[in-house]
Design an enzyme around this catalytic site. Structure first.
Site, PDB file in Angstrom:
ATOM      1  N   ARG A 226       0.884  -1.118   0.171  1.00 27.01           N
ATOM      2  CA  ARG A 226      -0.168  -0.018  -0.068  1.00 27.01           C
ATOM      3  C   ARG A 226       0.825   1.214   0.017  1.00 27.01           C
ATOM      4  O   ARG A 226       1.724   1.498   0.913  1.00 27.01           O
ATOM      5  CB  ARG A 226      -1.136  -0.010   1.319  1.00 27.01           C
ATOM      6  CG  ARG A 226      -2.001   1.210   1.009  1.00 27.01           C
ATOM      7  CD  ARG A 226      -2.828   1.230   2.181  1.00 27.01           C
ATOM      8  NE  ARG A 226      -2.077   1.893   3.365  1.00 27.01           N
ATOM      9  CZ  ARG A 226      -1.741   1.296   4.285  1.00 27.01           C
ATOM     10  NH1 ARG A 226      -2.310   0.248   4.730  1.00 27.01           N
ATOM     11  NH2 ARG A 226      -0.918   1.968   5.284  1.00 27.01           N
ATOM     12  N   GLU A 242       4.828   7.204   2.320  1.00 29.87           N
ATOM     13  CA  GLU A 242       5.606   5.977   2.460  1.00 29.87           C
ATOM     14  C   GLU A 242       4.964   4.926   1.617  1.00 29.87           C
ATOM     15  O   GLU A 242       3.684   4.841   1.220  1.00 29.87           O
ATOM     16  CB  GLU A 242       5.534   5.493   4.001  1.00 29.87           C
ATOM     17  CG  GLU A 242       4.465   4.919   4.530  1.00 29.87           C
ATOM     18  CD  GLU A 242       4.560   3.939   5.731  1.00 29.87           C
ATOM     19  OE1 GLU A 242       3.495   3.561   6.220  1.00 29.87           O
ATOM     20  OE2 GLU A 242       5.819   3.478   5.716  1.00 29.87           O
ATOM     21  N   ASN A 244       4.266   0.705   2.019  1.00 31.97           N
ATOM     22  CA  ASN A 244       4.154  -0.556   2.865  1.00 31.97           C
ATOM     23  C   ASN A 244       4.385  -1.569   2.252  1.00 31.97           C
ATOM     24  O   ASN A 244       3.576  -1.844   1.150  1.00 31.97           O
ATOM     25  CB  ASN A 244       3.031  -0.423   3.834  1.00 31.97           C
ATOM     26  CG  ASN A 244       2.696   0.879   4.677  1.00 31.97           C
ATOM     27  OD1 ASN A 244       3.279   0.920   5.658  1.00 31.97           O
ATOM     28  ND2 ASN A 244       1.988   1.654   4.357  1.00 31.97           N
ATOM     29  N   SER A 249      -2.560  -2.851   5.803  1.00 28.25           N
ATOM     30  CA  SER A 249      -4.006  -3.386   6.298  1.00 28.25           C
ATOM     31  C   SER A 249      -5.043  -2.316   5.519  1.00 28.25           C
ATOM     32  O   SER A 249      -4.929  -1.429   5.204  1.00 28.25           O
ATOM     33  CB  SER A 249      -4.011  -3.404   7.987  1.00 28.25           C
ATOM     34  OG  SER A 249      -3.421  -2.058   8.051  1.00 28.25           O
ATOM     35  N   LYS A 407      12.091   2.921   5.375  1.00 26.67           N
ATOM     36  CA  LYS A 407      12.105   4.283   4.995  1.00 26.67           C
ATOM     37  C   LYS A 407      13.556   4.680   4.407  1.00 26.67           C
ATOM     38  O   LYS A 407      13.537   5.578   3.838  1.00 26.67           O
ATOM     39  CB  LYS A 407      11.629   5.140   6.232  1.00 26.67           C
ATOM     40  CG  LYS A 407      10.218   4.661   6.749  1.00 26.67           C
ATOM     41  CD  LYS A 407       9.632   5.230   7.747  1.00 26.67           C
ATOM     42  CE  LYS A 407       8.039   5.186   8.033  1.00 26.67           C
ATOM     43  NZ  LYS A 407       7.713   3.776   8.089  1.00 26.67           N
ATOM     44  N   LYS A 464      11.855  10.415  11.040  1.00 26.75           N
ATOM     45  CA  LYS A 464      11.559   9.056  10.952  1.00 26.75           C
ATOM     46  C   LYS A 464      12.298   7.961  11.161  1.00 26.75           C
ATOM     47  O   LYS A 464      13.382   7.744  10.510  1.00 26.75           O
ATOM     48  CB  LYS A 464      10.780   8.796   9.586  1.00 26.75           C
ATOM     49  CG  LYS A 464       9.658   9.523   9.297  1.00 26.75           C
ATOM     50  CD  LYS A 464       8.897   9.092   7.890  1.00 26.75           C
ATOM     51  CE  LYS A 464       7.878   9.863   7.548  1.00 26.75           C
ATOM     52  NZ  LYS A 464       6.947   9.265   6.242  1.00 26.75           N
ATOM     53  N   GLU A 468       7.505   0.646  11.458  1.00 27.03           N
ATOM     54  CA  GLU A 468       6.369   0.755  10.618  1.00 27.03           C
ATOM     55  C   GLU A 468       5.022   0.633  11.946  1.00 27.03           C
ATOM     56  O   GLU A 468       5.444   0.274  13.051  1.00 27.03           O
ATOM     57  CB  GLU A 468       6.238  -0.523   9.934  1.00 27.03           C
ATOM     58  CG  GLU A 468       7.493  -0.679   8.757  1.00 27.03           C
ATOM     59  CD  GLU A 468       7.021   0.323   7.815  1.00 27.03           C
ATOM     60  OE1 GLU A 468       8.000   1.152   7.206  1.00 27.03           O
ATOM     61  OE2 GLU A 468       5.862   0.870   7.492  1.00 27.03           O
ATOM     62  N   GLY A 469       3.998   0.806  11.244  1.00 31.69           N
ATOM     63  CA  GLY A 469       2.640   0.717  12.287  1.00 31.69           C
ATOM     64  C   GLY A 469       2.327   1.821  12.789  1.00 31.69           C
ATOM     65  O   GLY A 469       1.018   1.732  13.472  1.00 31.69           O
ATOM     66  N   ARG A 552      -7.633   7.336   4.813  1.00 32.95           N
ATOM     67  CA  ARG A 552      -7.434   7.773   6.117  1.00 32.95           C
ATOM     68  C   ARG A 552      -7.863   9.191   6.412  1.00 32.95           C
ATOM     69  O   ARG A 552      -6.949   9.925   5.788  1.00 32.95           O
ATOM     70  CB  ARG A 552      -6.575   6.958   6.640  1.00 32.95           C
ATOM     71  CG  ARG A 552      -6.518   5.607   6.737  1.00 32.95           C
ATOM     72  CD  ARG A 552      -5.337   4.836   7.249  1.00 32.95           C
ATOM     73  NE  ARG A 552      -4.018   5.227   6.610  1.00 32.95           N
ATOM     74  CZ  ARG A 552      -2.919   5.159   6.907  1.00 32.95           C
ATOM     75  NH1 ARG A 552      -2.581   4.738   8.041  1.00 32.95           N
ATOM     76  NH2 ARG A 552      -1.708   5.434   5.906  1.00 32.95           N
TER      77      ARG A 552
HETATM   78  P1  ADP Z   1       4.376   4.433   9.640  1.00 36.29           P
HETATM   79  O1  ADP Z   1       4.977   3.336   8.820  1.00 36.29           O
HETATM   80  O2  ADP Z   1       4.495   4.298  11.067  1.00 36.29           O
HETATM   81  O3  ADP Z   1       2.869   4.326   9.188  1.00 36.29           O
HETATM   82  P2  ADP Z   1       4.208   6.731   7.954  1.00 36.29           P
HETATM   83  O4  ADP Z   1       5.624   7.415   7.349  1.00 36.29           O
HETATM   84  O5  ADP Z   1       3.129   6.441   7.486  1.00 36.29           O
HETATM   85  O6  ADP Z   1       4.963   5.768   9.251  1.00 36.29           O
HETATM   86  O7  ADP Z   1       3.805   8.043   9.101  1.00 36.29           O
HETATM   87  C1  ADP Z   1       2.762   7.783   9.880  1.00 36.29           C
HETATM   88  C2  ADP Z   1       1.886   8.932   9.793  1.00 36.29           C
HETATM   89  O8  ADP Z   1       2.641  10.072  10.023  1.00 36.29           O
HETATM   90  C3  ADP Z   1       1.232   9.025   8.401  1.00 36.29           C
HETATM   91  O9  ADP Z   1       0.032   8.327   8.400  1.00 36.29           O
HETATM   92  C4  ADP Z   1       0.963  10.450   8.722  1.00 36.29           C
HETATM   93  O10 ADP Z   1      -0.306  10.870   9.120  1.00 36.29           O
HETATM   94  C5  ADP Z   1       2.001  11.209   9.007  1.00 36.29           C
HETATM   95  N1  ADP Z   1       3.391  11.448   8.314  1.00 36.29           N
HETATM   96  C6  ADP Z   1       4.220  10.841   7.845  1.00 36.29           C
HETATM   97  N2  ADP Z   1       4.846  11.449   6.853  1.00 36.29           N
HETATM   98  C7  ADP Z   1       4.645  12.691   6.916  1.00 36.29           C
HETATM   99  C8  ADP Z   1       5.027  13.879   6.159  1.00 36.29           C
HETATM  100  N3  ADP Z   1       6.033  13.802   5.381  1.00 36.29           N
HETATM  101  N4  ADP Z   1       4.101  15.051   6.309  1.00 36.29           N
HETATM  102  C9  ADP Z   1       2.856  14.844   7.073  1.00 36.29           C
HETATM  103  N5  ADP Z   1       2.703  13.695   8.021  1.00 36.29           N
HETATM  104  C10 ADP Z   1       3.503  12.871   7.666  1.00 36.29           C
HETATM  105  C1  HGS Z   2      -2.990  -5.836  11.073  1.00 41.74           C
HETATM  106  N1  HGS Z   2      -2.596  -5.180  13.418  1.00 41.74           N
HETATM  107  C2  HGS Z   2      -0.556  -0.162   8.219  1.00 41.74           C
HETATM  108  N2  HGS Z   2       0.030  -2.267   9.207  1.00 41.74           N
HETATM  109  O1  HGS Z   2      -1.200  -0.613   7.119  1.00 41.74           O
HETATM  110  N3  HGS Z   2      -1.010   0.827   8.854  1.00 41.74           N
HETATM  111  C3  HGS Z   2      -3.732   2.068  10.053  1.00 41.74           C
HETATM  112  O2  HGS Z   2      -4.205  -5.105  10.812  1.00 41.74           O
HETATM  113  O3  HGS Z   2      -2.966  -6.625  10.426  1.00 41.74           O
HETATM  114  O4  HGS Z   2      -3.776   1.711  11.217  1.00 41.74           O
HETATM  115  O5  HGS Z   2      -3.948   3.208   9.718  1.00 41.74           O
HETATM  116  C4  HGS Z   2      -2.123  -5.297  12.138  1.00 41.74           C
HETATM  117  C5  HGS Z   2       0.526  -0.887   8.920  1.00 41.74           C
HETATM  118  C6  HGS Z   2      -2.054   1.566   8.629  1.00 41.74           C
HETATM  119  C7  HGS Z   2      -3.352   1.157   8.929  1.00 41.74           C
HETATM  120  C8  HGS Z   2      -1.590  -3.803  11.544  1.00 41.74           C
HETATM  121  C9  HGS Z   2       1.609  -1.097   7.689  1.00 41.74           C
HETATM  122  C10 HGS Z   2      -0.539  -2.333  10.370  1.00 41.74           C
HETATM  123  O6  HGS Z   2      -0.244  -1.512  11.289  1.00 41.74           O
HETATM  124  C11 HGS Z   2      -1.078  -3.727  10.717  1.00 41.74           C
HETATM  125  S1  HGS Z   2       3.026  -1.961   8.465  1.00 41.74           S
END
Ligand code: ADP
Ligand code: HGS
Length: 576
Positions: A226, A242, A244, A249, A407, A464, A468-469, A552
């Site tokens: 995703r 990012e 994934n 999920s 990342k 960062k 993940e997660g 989301r």
């Molecule tokens: P994770 O793998 O922990 O989900 P992400 O890179 O997706 O890491 O970051 C988690 C959340 O942080 C994203 O869903 C978003 O809401 C916020 N975020 C991440 N990168 C940015 C960015 N460059 N600018 C603004 N918000 C961000």
């Molecule tokens: C599952 N508990 C992801 N995956 O997709 N995060 C969110 O559901 O199987 O919560 O907004 C596990 C990450 C976005 C979904 C959770 C990518 C999970 O968090 C799996 S690593």
């Protein structure tokens, strides 16, 4: 325009619904009388426009062609009938919709509150549910302690062009992950410094080099990714947040939210002019079930099963079951659910490397855990991960796909000239590069300048770690504090565990959020995820496509969008 009173036939009148206008017309002497209100009553009536959100002053130009159907009663009312023929056509609708920022503006709060129970009932009767964390066993026993998944009451307007662009990018990112995964040296070298200061990444690289030395037992690669994007307000550009490559999920529940929104729009389409067709069908659950089934077929053993690796207590099990049930209903393929520690206790490899869980032969291993250090509380979980990786089962993801989604690799791919190592075709490379936001590594000479910039102006960045997660990133002054601390400690080697990213500020809007059975009207922002399904057997690419989407939506002031982490809610797009 002379002051006239026009009467229209019902058909034309239906085009003009009270709720479509608000406030009074700018044309001082222009009035609209609709037979809806006058056909049976002798006197034409003046319509006062009381709902809808765009005051007329927004209309730069209003063209009017009117079809006059004289009815005796109107004539009786002494209305002078114009000679011209035509239709009252409010072509502003199109333009007005494109300016529409919030569908919630078309649905007044009192109507929203009436509709919430409908939405909650639909969610509960259509599997849009999660385990309720306040109820014991809600993450262990299916059907125990259910609560609706958090969602938006109505979809969120999203430019169709940006949505199509994100869809078009999916096959390119699927291919990119696959090509990067084949280059073990690139993975190891790029993460070399990170592994020294990040034990989790170090363990993953350890498994990668171990199985690379021992020889990969399974040539089939399965990707269920995703790619997440934000539509940056300042530049109106779709930037990738990012990619994934593990445990992506909400393909299951995400698909259901789009259906919920179709149902909700039908409740208000008359009063709001919303059109359920503008919510694109979301095939995410079907696409991921198909990808798992095609991989199972590549394993060529009718008695084999799909192993879903899950967390011990999984509140999001219904999102997972949507895929497992579709896999069984559509393809007759059984799925077994095991935790990493259960795999450690129950798994073994046959002489030729086939993976067995007790007596069950495993064709495909699909991880819905294993992306965070907390998923490996002991060495047993790591042993289980290694055993699976050494087996001939098809992994989703394999360790090389997992590493390709970190990342640090995301940041390295954004460096000039790196994409050219993995993707063919200038157009494809430019297309992928166009969605890269600012990304910086923090090790080495060249990083001093960007680190200083981030310390001076942390609000323009996100820091960062290789995690993940959700819930791992740093924002605002926490960035300054962490960078200052890391720079001082051990000569700054700790900086290699992080990347810096340009902070994105998505287009703000408003939404009705429904969480825990309660609704609220909030300033919000959204993150679009596009699911990608990829399957290759040695040199043969079997599947490479976009597989539905996830939107989301979070309260604007929240840094993160994670639904499982409790920040965001599930939503869908209303294409404009
Ligand atoms: P994770 O793998 O922990 O989900 P992400 O890179 O997706 O890491 O970051 C988690 C959340 O942080 C994203 O869903 C978003 O809401 C916020 N975020 C991440 N990168 C940015 C960015 N460059 N600018 C603004 N918000 C961000
Ligand atoms: C599952 N508990 C992801 N995956 O997709 N995060 C969110 O559901 O199987 O919560 O907004 C596990 C990450 C976005 C979904 C959770 C990518 C999970 O968090 C799996 S690593």
């Amino acid at each position: 325009m002379p002051s006239r009173c026009w009467s229209f036939s019902a058909v034309q009148a239906s085009k003009i619904r009270e709720s479509e206008f608000s406030g009074s017309l700018e044309f001082p002497s222009f009035r609209i009388c609709t037979p809806l209100f006058s056909k049976r009553s002798p006197n034409p009536q003046r319509i006062s426009f009381r709902s809808g959100s765009l005051p007329f002053k927004d209309f730069k130009r209003l063209s009017i062609d009117c079809k006059v159907e004289t009815s005796s009663m109107d004539r009786a009312a002494g209305v002078s009938v114009a000679e011209s023929e035509g239709y009252l056509k409010v072509d502003q609708i199109g333009e007005r919709a494109s300016e529409l920022k919030n569908l919630s503006d078309l649905v007044p709060p009192n109507l929203a509150s009436e509709l919430v129970p409908e939405a909650l009932a639909w969610a509960s009767t259509h599997g849009l549910v999660m385990g309720d964390k306040s109820i014991e066993n809600s993450g262990k026993v299916p059907g125990v302690g259910l609560v609706h998944a958090p969602f938006c009451l109505f979809p969120t307007p999203f430019p169709a062009e940006a949505f199509e662009h994100a869809i078009d990018l999916a096959p390119l990112f699927n291919k990119l992950v696959d090509e990067v995964s084949k280059d073990g040296n690139f993975l190891q070298e790029t993460l070399e410094r990170t592994r020294k200061v990040d034990p989790f990444t170090n363990r993953l690289l350890g498994i990668h080099s171990r199985v690379s030395e021992e020889g990969i037992k399974q040539e089939v690669q399965l990707g269920m990714h995703r790619s997440d994007y934000m539509l940056d307000k300042a530049t109106d550009t779709l930037f990738q947040v990012e990619l994934n490559t593990i445990s992506s999920s909400f393909a299951g529940l995400g698909s259901q939210v789009s259906n919920l929104h179709g149902y909700m729009i039908r409740h208000v389409e008359r009063s709001t002019n919303m059109d359920a067709k503008q919510v694109p069908e979301n095939t995410a659950a079907d696409a991921f079930a198909e990808a798992l089934a095609l991989a199972w077929q590549e394993y060529k053993n009718q008695s084999a099963v799909v192993l879903m690796v899950v967390e011990p207590g999984e509140r999001n099990m219904y999102d997972q079951y949507w895929l497992a049930i579709k896999l069984y209903e559509s393809y007759g393929i059984r799925t077994i659910r095991k935790t990493l520690s259960e795999i450690y206790a129950q798994a073994h490899l046959s002489k030729d490397g086939a993976l067995y869980i007790q007596e069950e032969l495993v064709a495909v291993v699909y991880y819905r855990t294993g992306y965070s250090p907390t998923d490996y509380p002991t060495d047993f979980e790591w042993e289980a991960r290694l055993l699976v990786e050494q087996s001939s089962a098809i992994k989703c993801p394999s360790i090389s796909y997992h590493l390709a989604g970190t990342k640090k690799i995301q940041q390295e791919l954004a460096r000039p000239g790196v994409l050219e190592r993995f993707l063919q075709g200038k157009e494809s490379i430019e297309k992928v590069r166009s969605c890269f936001a600012g990304l910086w590594g923090l090790e080495g000479e060249g990083s001093t300048e960007i680190i200083n910039k981030a310390i001076e102006n942390p609000d323009a960045f996100v820091l960062k770690p290789q995690r993940e997660g959700g819930g791992n990133n740093l924002y605002g002054h926490d960035i300054r504090d962490r960078l200052l601390e890391l720079r001082e400690k051990d000569g700054g080697i700790g900086l290699a565990a992080y990347i810096l990213m340009q902070r994105l500020f998505p287009v703000p809007h408003t939404s009705y959020l429904v969480r825990g059975g309660v609704w609220s009207f909030e300033e919000t922002a959204s993150e679009l995820g596009i699911f990608g399904a990829y399957l290759r057997n040695a040199e043969t690419e079997i599947l490479n496509k976009a597989g539905g989407y996830l939107l989301r939506t979070k309260v604007s002031k929240s840094n993160e969008s994670g639904v499982a982490a409790g920040y965001g809610v599930l939503d869908s797009v209303y294409l404009l």
